[in-house]
Write a protein that holds these residues in place. Structure first.
Motif, PDB file in Angstrom:
ATOM      1  N   MET A   1      12.151  13.893   3.950  1.00  0.00           N
ATOM      2  CA  MET A   1      11.247  13.021   3.578  1.00  0.00           C
ATOM      3  C   MET A   1      10.985  11.889   4.639  1.00  0.00           C
ATOM      4  SD  MET A   1       9.083  13.935   1.236  1.00  0.00           S
ATOM      5  CE  MET A   1       8.252  12.410   0.931  1.00  0.00           C
ATOM      6  N   THR A   2      12.397  11.459   4.878  1.00  0.00           N
ATOM      7  CA  THR A   2      12.528  10.498   6.214  1.00  0.00           C
ATOM      8  C   THR A   2      11.796  10.987   7.100  1.00  0.00           C
ATOM      9  OG1 THR A   2      14.759  12.025   6.571  1.00  0.00           O
ATOM     10  CG2 THR A   2      15.035  10.456   4.548  1.00  0.00           C
ATOM     11  N   GLY A   3      12.188   9.665   8.082  1.00  0.00           N
ATOM     12  CA  GLY A   3      11.076   9.337   9.633  1.00  0.00           C
ATOM     13  C   GLY A   3       9.935   8.131   9.524  1.00  0.00           C
ATOM     14  N   ASN A   4       8.895   8.304  10.036  1.00  0.00           N
ATOM     15  CA  ASN A   4       8.088   7.467  10.587  1.00  0.00           C
ATOM     16  C   ASN A   4       6.983   8.682  10.175  1.00  0.00           C
ATOM     17  OD1 ASN A   4       9.749   4.967  11.369  1.00  0.00           O
ATOM     18  ND2 ASN A   4      10.554   6.649  12.724  1.00  0.00           N
ATOM     19  N   TRP A   5       6.079   7.330   9.609  1.00  0.00           N
ATOM     20  CA  TRP A   5       5.197   8.412   8.829  1.00  0.00           C
ATOM     21  C   TRP A   5       3.688   7.411   8.815  1.00  0.00           C
ATOM     22  CZ3 TRP A   5       5.636  13.396   7.523  1.00  0.00           C
ATOM     23  CH2 TRP A   5       6.788  13.708   6.442  1.00  0.00           C
ATOM     24  N   VAL A   6       2.544   8.279   8.737  1.00  0.00           N
ATOM     25  CA  VAL A   6       1.325   6.945   9.304  1.00  0.00           C
ATOM     26  C   VAL A   6       0.393   7.834   8.645  1.00  0.00           C
ATOM     27  CG1 VAL A   6      -0.186   8.560  11.345  1.00  0.00           C
ATOM     28  CG2 VAL A   6      -0.576   5.960  10.625  1.00  0.00           C
ATOM     29  N   SER A   7      -0.614   6.776   7.708  1.00  0.00           N
ATOM     30  CA  SER A   7      -1.389   6.968   6.433  1.00  0.00           C
ATOM     31  C   SER A   7      -2.707   7.683   7.832  1.00  0.00           C
ATOM     32  CB  SER A   7      -2.229   5.880   5.546  1.00  0.00           C
ATOM     33  OG  SER A   7      -2.474   5.164   5.894  1.00  0.00           O
ATOM     34  N   VAL A   8      -3.279   8.491   6.856  1.00  0.00           N
ATOM     35  CA  VAL A   8      -4.369   9.215   7.259  1.00  0.00           C
ATOM     36  C   VAL A   8      -5.398   9.244   6.313  1.00  0.00           C
ATOM     37  CG1 VAL A   8      -5.368  11.639   8.088  1.00  0.00           C
ATOM     38  CG2 VAL A   8      -3.329  11.423   9.146  1.00  0.00           C
ATOM     39  N   VAL A   9      -6.540   8.567   6.556  1.00  0.00           N
ATOM     40  CA  VAL A   9      -7.325   8.427   5.124  1.00  0.00           C
ATOM     41  C   VAL A   9      -7.823   9.698   5.905  1.00  0.00           C
ATOM     42  CG1 VAL A   9      -8.691   6.690   4.147  1.00  0.00           C
ATOM     43  CG2 VAL A   9      -7.212   5.970   5.646  1.00  0.00           C
ATOM     44  N   THR A  10      -8.037  10.288   4.524  1.00  0.00           N
ATOM     45  CA  THR A  10     -10.029  11.229   4.102  1.00  0.00           C
ATOM     46  C   THR A  10     -10.404  10.968   2.916  1.00  0.00           C
ATOM     47  OG1 THR A  10      -7.713  12.613   3.009  1.00  0.00           O
ATOM     48  CG2 THR A  10      -7.469  12.747   5.974  1.00  0.00           C
ATOM     49  N   GLU A  11      -9.743  10.387   2.325  1.00  0.00           N
ATOM     50  CA  GLU A  11     -10.694   9.629   1.238  1.00  0.00           C
ATOM     51  C   GLU A  11     -11.017   8.533   0.615  1.00  0.00           C
ATOM     52  OE1 GLU A  11      -9.267  12.138  -2.421  1.00  0.00           O
ATOM     53  OE2 GLU A  11      -8.348   9.993  -3.251  1.00  0.00           O
ATOM     54  N   ASP A  12     -12.095   7.867  -0.240  1.00  0.00           N
ATOM     55  CA  ASP A  12     -12.336   6.489  -0.722  1.00  0.00           C
ATOM     56  C   ASP A  12     -12.149   5.443   1.011  1.00  0.00           C
ATOM     57  OD1 ASP A  12     -12.920   8.334  -2.898  1.00  0.00           O
ATOM     58  OD2 ASP A  12     -10.649   7.534  -3.682  1.00  0.00           O
ATOM     59  N   SER A  67      14.437   6.382   4.323  1.00  0.00           N
ATOM     60  CA  SER A  67      15.031   6.306   4.885  1.00  0.00           C
ATOM     61  C   SER A  67      16.377   6.361   3.602  1.00  0.00           C
ATOM     62  CB  SER A  67      15.637   5.549   5.500  1.00  0.00           C
ATOM     63  OG  SER A  67      16.067   3.900   4.876  1.00  0.00           O
ATOM     64  N   TRP A  68      17.626   6.750   3.863  1.00  0.00           N
ATOM     65  CA  TRP A  68      18.459   6.840   2.994  1.00  0.00           C
ATOM     66  C   TRP A  68      19.197   5.547   2.466  1.00  0.00           C
ATOM     67  CZ3 TRP A  68      18.269   9.849  -1.355  1.00  0.00           C
ATOM     68  CH2 TRP A  68      17.124  10.794  -1.296  1.00  0.00           C
ATOM     69  N   ILE A  76      11.682   3.105   0.978  1.00  0.00           N
ATOM     70  CA  ILE A  76      10.263   3.643   1.660  1.00  0.00           C
ATOM     71  C   ILE A  76       9.138   2.276   1.410  1.00  0.00           C
ATOM     72  CG2 ILE A  76       7.831   4.089   1.158  1.00  0.00           C
ATOM     73  CD1 ILE A  76       8.983   6.058  -0.559  1.00  0.00           C
ATOM     74  N   GLU A  77       9.691   1.983   3.291  1.00  0.00           N
ATOM     75  CA  GLU A  77       9.417   0.098   3.929  1.00  0.00           C
ATOM     76  C   GLU A  77       7.860   0.413   4.288  1.00  0.00           C
ATOM     77  OE1 GLU A  77      12.260  -1.488   5.967  1.00  0.00           O
ATOM     78  OE2 GLU A  77      13.030   0.191   6.211  1.00  0.00           O
ATOM     79  N   THR A  78       7.156  -0.893   4.014  1.00  0.00           N
ATOM     80  CA  THR A  78       5.753  -0.161   4.634  1.00  0.00           C
ATOM     81  C   THR A  78       5.376  -1.028   5.185  1.00  0.00           C
ATOM     82  OG1 THR A  78       4.466  -1.351   2.639  1.00  0.00           O
ATOM     83  CG2 THR A  78       5.469   0.898   1.493  1.00  0.00           C
ATOM     84  N   THR A  84       9.190  -3.036   0.430  1.00  0.00           N
ATOM     85  CA  THR A  84      10.053  -2.073  -0.324  1.00  0.00           C
ATOM     86  C   THR A  84      10.288  -0.891  -0.891  1.00  0.00           C
ATOM     87  OG1 THR A  84      11.462  -3.133   1.842  1.00  0.00           O
ATOM     88  CG2 THR A  84      12.825  -1.630   0.672  1.00  0.00           C
ATOM     89  N   ARG A  85      10.214   0.046  -1.227  1.00  0.00           N
ATOM     90  CA  ARG A  85      10.368   1.187  -2.712  1.00  0.00           C
ATOM     91  C   ARG A  85      11.864   0.802  -2.296  1.00  0.00           C
ATOM     92  NH1 ARG A  85       4.978   4.757  -3.800  1.00  0.00           N
ATOM     93  NH2 ARG A  85       7.004   4.569  -5.825  1.00  0.00           N
TER      94      ARG A  85
END
Length: 222
Positions: A1-12, A67-68, A76-78, A84-85
């Protein structure tokens, strides 16, 4: 799960990519109390941090940095809302935190998230093996249950959830040779005060090569 991610808005899309108008809580199973609270929102509250609590943050368009923090805490940082979660795993041989111990902690927008890895197998693996040779590869997901949060919003226009909500998430990561690395998080919000039934959504994220597009935008505190 670690790394950089971008949201892909596929609903709503109409509720996630822009702030919905006041009173637009279509598809959210609000109770009369929930509708009454939602109707108190006005445009002066747009951008407030309540929209970036644990109940709504994974629906925000933006980027995540995972990251850990240590051996038993996944962070999880946004960039949306600069949140920060912390997802807390129970260390080997240790006992999970009790409900009373969690409740004694200060309430925050992100609450207390207890995490565990959930492996697939059993009857599903047996189904996959019918008529096949080798056993299928192991699979599984990350299950996160969050409580003890401050009240927040499911959408940016003030659709509420209470401090007594229970939010359950299942993160499933997968890869494709052409499409790259992805994960989907299925979120279940249970809040009898404001929701007549569980509110269920799924949100998709695609992995990025690095953090070069990271663009933090702070939310508005009260």
């Amino acid at each position: 799960m670690t790394g950089n991610w971008v949201s892909v808005v596929t609903e709503d899309w109409q509720w996630r990519m822009r702030t919905p108008p006041k009173g637009d809580y279509a598809s959210v199973p609000l109770t009369p109390r929930g509708r009454q609270q939602a109707d108190t929102w006005d445009t002066s509250k747009d951008g407030m941090c309540e929209a970036y609590g644990v109940g709504g943050i994974m629906r925000m368009p933006g980027r995540l940095r995972i990251s850990w923090q240590d051996d038993n805490t996944l962070k999880i940082e946004t960039d949306a809302g600069q949140q920060t979660r912390l997802l807390h795993f129970t260390a080997p041989g240790a006992q999970p935190q009790t409900v009373s111990a969690i409740a004694a902690q200060p309430r925050t927008l992100q609450g207390y998230s207890a995490a565990e890895w959930v492996r697939g197998g059993g009857a599903f693996d047996a189904f996959l093996e019918r008529g096949a040779g080798a056993a299928p590869p192991r699979w599984g997901s990350l299950k996160v249950v969050t409580t003890n949060m401050a009240p927040g919003w499911l959408r940016r226009n003030g659709v509420p959830y209470s401090q007594d909500a229970v939010i359950t998430e299942n993160f499933t990561r997968f890869s494709n040779p052409d499409a790259g690395d992805w994960f989907v998080v299925t979120t279940i919000v249970e809040d009898p005060q404001n929701l007549a039934q569980p509110f269920i959504t799924s949100s998709n994220f695609k992995k990025e090569a690095d953090g070069s597009k990271w663009n933090p935008q702070a939310c508005k505190a009260q």
